[in-house]
Design a protein around this motif. Structure first.
Motif, PDB file in Angstrom:
ATOM      1  N   VAL A 108      -1.180  -0.329  30.240  1.00 49.10           N
ATOM      2  CA  VAL A 108       0.208  -0.799  30.350  1.00 49.10           C
ATOM      3  C   VAL A 108       0.295  -2.263  29.920  1.00 49.10           C
ATOM      4  O   VAL A 108       1.270  -2.699  29.308  1.00 49.10           O
ATOM      5  CB  VAL A 108       0.702  -0.639  31.806  1.00 49.10           C
ATOM      6  CG1 VAL A 108       2.109  -1.191  31.965  1.00 49.10           C
ATOM      7  CG2 VAL A 108       0.668   0.822  32.205  1.00 49.10           C
ATOM      8  N   SER A 109      -0.767  -3.018  30.198  1.00 51.92           N
ATOM      9  CA  SER A 109      -0.770  -4.453  29.874  1.00 51.92           C
ATOM     10  C   SER A 109      -0.631  -4.712  28.370  1.00 51.92           C
ATOM     11  O   SER A 109      -0.210  -5.790  27.966  1.00 51.92           O
ATOM     12  CB  SER A 109      -2.025  -5.122  30.419  1.00 51.92           C
ATOM     13  OG  SER A 109      -3.157  -4.387  30.023  1.00 51.92           O
ATOM     14  N   ASP A 110      -0.997  -3.753  27.527  1.00 49.13           N
ATOM     15  CA  ASP A 110      -0.833  -3.925  26.077  1.00 49.13           C
ATOM     16  C   ASP A 110       0.629  -3.780  25.656  1.00 49.13           C
ATOM     17  O   ASP A 110       1.020  -4.237  24.587  1.00 49.13           O
ATOM     18  CB  ASP A 110      -1.623  -2.836  25.303  1.00 49.13           C
ATOM     19  CG  ASP A 110      -3.113  -3.124  25.223  1.00 49.13           C
ATOM     20  OD1 ASP A 110      -3.510  -4.276  25.482  1.00 49.13           O
ATOM     21  OD2 ASP A 110      -3.872  -2.193  24.893  1.00 49.13           O
ATOM     22  N   HIS A 127       0.817  -1.222   0.000  1.00 50.32           N
ATOM     23  CA  HIS A 127       0.000   0.000   0.000  1.00 50.32           C
ATOM     24  C   HIS A 127       0.847   1.268   0.000  1.00 50.32           C
ATOM     25  O   HIS A 127       0.347   2.350   0.324  1.00 50.32           O
ATOM     26  CB  HIS A 127      -0.971  -0.021   1.195  1.00 50.32           C
ATOM     27  CG  HIS A 127      -2.111  -0.951   0.971  1.00 50.32           C
ATOM     28  ND1 HIS A 127      -3.285  -0.558   0.400  1.00 50.32           N
ATOM     29  CD2 HIS A 127      -2.214  -2.287   1.180  1.00 50.32           C
ATOM     30  CE1 HIS A 127      -4.090  -1.607   0.283  1.00 50.32           C
ATOM     31  NE2 HIS A 127      -3.461  -2.662   0.754  1.00 50.32           N
ATOM     32  N   ASP A 128       2.123   1.119  -0.359  1.00 50.95           N
ATOM     33  CA  ASP A 128       3.038   2.269  -0.418  1.00 50.95           C
ATOM     34  C   ASP A 128       3.060   3.044   0.889  1.00 50.95           C
ATOM     35  O   ASP A 128       3.120   4.283   0.895  1.00 50.95           O
ATOM     36  CB  ASP A 128       2.639   3.236  -1.558  1.00 50.95           C
ATOM     37  CG  ASP A 128       2.992   2.656  -2.910  1.00 50.95           C
ATOM     38  OD1 ASP A 128       4.001   1.925  -2.966  1.00 50.95           O
ATOM     39  OD2 ASP A 128       2.245   2.903  -3.866  1.00 50.95           O
ATOM     40  N   ALA A 129       2.955   2.310   1.984  1.00 52.57           N
ATOM     41  CA  ALA A 129       3.009   2.950   3.306  1.00 52.57           C
ATOM     42  C   ALA A 129       4.288   2.489   4.008  1.00 52.57           C
ATOM     43  O   ALA A 129       4.932   1.516   3.578  1.00 52.57           O
ATOM     44  CB  ALA A 129       1.777   2.572   4.118  1.00 52.57           C
ATOM     45  N   SER A 130       4.659   3.200   5.061  1.00 52.99           N
ATOM     46  CA  SER A 130       5.821   2.752   5.840  1.00 52.99           C
ATOM     47  C   SER A 130       5.547   2.909   7.334  1.00 52.99           C
ATOM     48  O   SER A 130       6.468   2.928   8.138  1.00 52.99           O
ATOM     49  CB  SER A 130       7.079   3.542   5.441  1.00 52.99           C
ATOM     50  OG  SER A 130       6.839   4.912   5.612  1.00 52.99           O
ATOM     51  N   LEU A 131       4.264   3.037   7.679  1.00 47.12           N
ATOM     52  CA  LEU A 131       3.883   3.209   9.087  1.00 47.12           C
ATOM     53  C   LEU A 131       2.792   2.220   9.482  1.00 47.12           C
ATOM     54  O   LEU A 131       1.848   1.987   8.712  1.00 47.12           O
ATOM     55  CB  LEU A 131       3.345   4.618   9.327  1.00 47.12           C
ATOM     56  CG  LEU A 131       4.322   5.790   9.235  1.00 47.12           C
ATOM     57  CD1 LEU A 131       3.557   7.094   9.375  1.00 47.12           C
ATOM     58  CD2 LEU A 131       5.386   5.675  10.329  1.00 47.12           C
ATOM     59  N   ILE A 132       2.918   1.686  10.692  1.00 51.16           N
ATOM     60  CA  ILE A 132       1.894   0.818  11.272  1.00 51.16           C
ATOM     61  C   ILE A 132       1.333   1.538  12.493  1.00 51.16           C
ATOM     62  O   ILE A 132       2.096   1.993  13.356  1.00 51.16           O
ATOM     63  CB  ILE A 132       2.490  -0.542  11.714  1.00 51.16           C
ATOM     64  CG1 ILE A 132       3.029  -1.317  10.500  1.00 51.16           C
ATOM     65  CG2 ILE A 132       1.456  -1.374  12.474  1.00 51.16           C
ATOM     66  CD1 ILE A 132       3.858  -2.547  10.876  1.00 51.16           C
ATOM     67  N   LEU A 133       0.033   1.662  12.537  1.00 52.98           N
ATOM     68  CA  LEU A 133      -0.630   2.297  13.694  1.00 52.98           C
ATOM     69  C   LEU A 133      -1.199   1.209  14.598  1.00 52.98           C
ATOM     70  O   LEU A 133      -1.856   0.278  14.132  1.00 52.98           O
ATOM     71  CB  LEU A 133      -1.768   3.200  13.200  1.00 52.98           C
ATOM     72  CG  LEU A 133      -2.693   3.806  14.262  1.00 52.98           C
ATOM     73  CD1 LEU A 133      -1.928   4.775  15.157  1.00 52.98           C
ATOM     74  CD2 LEU A 133      -3.870   4.520  13.607  1.00 52.98           C
ATOM     75  N   ARG A 134      -0.927   1.338  15.906  1.00 51.78           N
ATOM     76  CA  ARG A 134      -1.527   0.411  16.877  1.00 51.78           C
ATOM     77  C   ARG A 134      -2.025   1.224  18.068  1.00 51.78           C
ATOM     78  O   ARG A 134      -1.545   2.330  18.338  1.00 51.78           O
ATOM     79  CB  ARG A 134      -0.502  -0.625  17.352  1.00 51.78           C
ATOM     80  CG  ARG A 134      -0.052  -1.589  16.268  1.00 51.78           C
ATOM     81  CD  ARG A 134      -1.067  -2.653  15.946  1.00 51.78           C
ATOM     82  NE  ARG A 134      -1.173  -3.640  17.017  1.00 51.78           N
ATOM     83  CZ  ARG A 134      -2.127  -4.572  17.057  1.00 51.78           C
ATOM     84  NH1 ARG A 134      -3.061  -4.640  16.115  1.00 51.78           N
ATOM     85  NH2 ARG A 134      -2.162  -5.429  18.048  1.00 51.78           N
ATOM     86  N   GLY A 135      -2.975   0.652  18.790  1.00 54.11           N
ATOM     87  CA  GLY A 135      -3.514   1.310  19.970  1.00 54.11           C
ATOM     88  C   GLY A 135      -2.910   0.749  21.244  1.00 54.11           C
ATOM     89  O   GLY A 135      -2.610  -0.445  21.325  1.00 54.11           O
ATOM     90  N   LEU A 136      -2.716   1.620  22.213  1.00 59.53           N
ATOM     91  CA  LEU A 136      -2.270   1.172  23.541  1.00 59.53           C
ATOM     92  C   LEU A 136      -3.365   1.545  24.521  1.00 59.53           C
ATOM     93  O   LEU A 136      -3.581   2.730  24.804  1.00 59.53           O
ATOM     94  CB  LEU A 136      -0.969   1.866  23.936  1.00 59.53           C
ATOM     95  CG  LEU A 136       0.331   1.354  23.342  1.00 59.53           C
ATOM     96  CD1 LEU A 136       1.494   2.209  23.827  1.00 59.53           C
ATOM     97  CD2 LEU A 136       0.574  -0.105  23.703  1.00 59.53           C
ATOM     98  N   ARG A 137      -4.087   0.534  25.019  1.00 64.80           N
ATOM     99  CA  ARG A 137      -5.196   0.817  25.944  1.00 64.80           C
ATOM    100  C   ARG A 137      -4.716   0.933  27.376  1.00 64.80           C
ATOM    101  O   ARG A 137      -5.267   1.681  28.168  1.00 64.80           O
ATOM    102  CB  ARG A 137      -6.248  -0.294  25.869  1.00 64.80           C
ATOM    103  CG  ARG A 137      -7.037  -0.312  24.594  1.00 64.80           C
ATOM    104  CD  ARG A 137      -7.741  -1.631  24.420  1.00 64.80           C
ATOM    105  NE  ARG A 137      -6.765  -2.709  24.301  1.00 64.80           N
ATOM    106  CZ  ARG A 137      -7.068  -3.984  24.269  1.00 64.80           C
ATOM    107  NH1 ARG A 137      -8.320  -4.370  24.383  1.00 64.80           N
ATOM    108  NH2 ARG A 137      -6.124  -4.891  24.134  1.00 64.80           N
ATOM    109  N   PHE A 167       5.212  -4.143  22.061  1.00 65.48           N
ATOM    110  CA  PHE A 167       6.659  -3.968  21.944  1.00 65.48           C
ATOM    111  C   PHE A 167       7.258  -5.130  21.148  1.00 65.48           C
ATOM    112  O   PHE A 167       8.082  -4.947  20.256  1.00 65.48           O
ATOM    113  CB  PHE A 167       7.271  -3.892  23.345  1.00 65.48           C
ATOM    114  CG  PHE A 167       8.723  -3.522  23.347  1.00 65.48           C
ATOM    115  CD1 PHE A 167       9.124  -2.228  23.060  1.00 65.48           C
ATOM    116  CD2 PHE A 167       9.692  -4.470  23.624  1.00 65.48           C
ATOM    117  CE1 PHE A 167      10.467  -1.885  23.048  1.00 65.48           C
ATOM    118  CE2 PHE A 167      11.031  -4.139  23.613  1.00 65.48           C
ATOM    119  CZ  PHE A 167      11.429  -2.844  23.326  1.00 65.48           C
ATOM    120  N   GLN A 168       6.783  -6.344  21.459  1.00 66.44           N
ATOM    121  CA  GLN A 168       7.273  -7.533  20.766  1.00 66.44           C
ATOM    122  C   GLN A 168       6.890  -7.482  19.279  1.00 66.44           C
ATOM    123  O   GLN A 168       7.728  -7.722  18.401  1.00 66.44           O
ATOM    124  CB  GLN A 168       6.650  -8.765  21.426  1.00 66.44           C
ATOM    125  CG  GLN A 168       7.252 -10.059  20.960  1.00 66.44           C
ATOM    126  CD  GLN A 168       6.573 -11.260  21.602  1.00 66.44           C
ATOM    127  OE1 GLN A 168       5.470 -11.162  22.131  1.00 66.44           O
ATOM    128  NE2 GLN A 168       7.226 -12.389  21.533  1.00 66.44           N
TER     129      GLN A 168
END
Ligand code: COA
Length: 159
Positions: A93-95, A81-91, A100-101
């Motif tokens: 500390v347990s996430d 998709h010609d992207a270079s970023l991954i977005l993730r949510g952190l709800r 990180f892994q």
């Protein structure tokens, strides 16, 4: 920012927590590609086609968002998709440990791809797709946690 970002997940099904994160992302990025994964190692309640359809419906009013299913490695999907970023949510500390892994492994697979994180509204910090499904299966009201079409799909599935 004139940047494209991929927001990947299982979305089984998409919840208000996920849509909140996409809405926040849409204020920062010009294009968000929501990637609904088929290869997650999870036994899903909804098929890939259903998960894509429900995510499209829930996000139909957010500008710059496309929803696509994908199989194989996330980093390959990002590159396609010609992207270079991954977005993730952190709800919470347990996430963090899991995220990180994942981000470290994705960086190892493709050093040119960065992961970035946003936090959802505190009101959604406790939502997960599994909890929503459990509540729906036991006849509880999930209207505060999911879109009307997801609620309908859950009721039909657990009838
Ligand atoms: N609001 C509400 N819930 C949220 C949320 C938010 N903002 N962010 C995450 N969640 C929940 C999800 O509902 C899900 O809950 P569940 O476990 O009860 O179903 C949980 O947090 C995390 O699930 P998800 O976001 O789908 O991530 P995941 O840890 O299952 O990972 C992929 C999914 C797609 C990122 C990962 O499997 C992947 O990249 N697969 C492709 C194959 C690949 O490349 N593998 C190698 C990776 S290094």
């Amino acid at each position: 920012m004139n940047l494209a970002v991929v927001y990947p997940g299982t979305f089984d099904p998409i919840t208000n927590g996920h849509t909140d994160l996409v809405r926040r992302g849409s204020r920062v990025f010009s294009r968000i590609i929501v990637g609904v994964a088929s290869d997650t190692g999870k036994q899903t309640t909804f098929s890939l086609e259903e998960r894509v359809r429900l995510a499209r419906e829930a996000l139909s009013d957010v500008p710059g968002v496309t929803v696509t299913g994908f199989s194989g490695l996330l980093v390959n999907f990002v590159r396609t998709h010609d992207a270079s970023l991954i977005l993730r949510g952190l709800r919470a500390v347990s996430d963090f440990e899991h995220e990180f892994q994942l981000s470290s492994m994705n960086r190892k697979l493709d050093p040119d791809i960065e992961s970035i994180f946003l936090t959802p509204d505190e009101a959604y910090g406790f939502i997960s797709s599994s909890l929503v499904k459990e509540i729906a299966r036991l006849g509880g009201d999930v209207s505060d946690f999911v879109s009307p079409s997801v609620q309908k799909a859950l009721i039909t599935r657990f009838k």
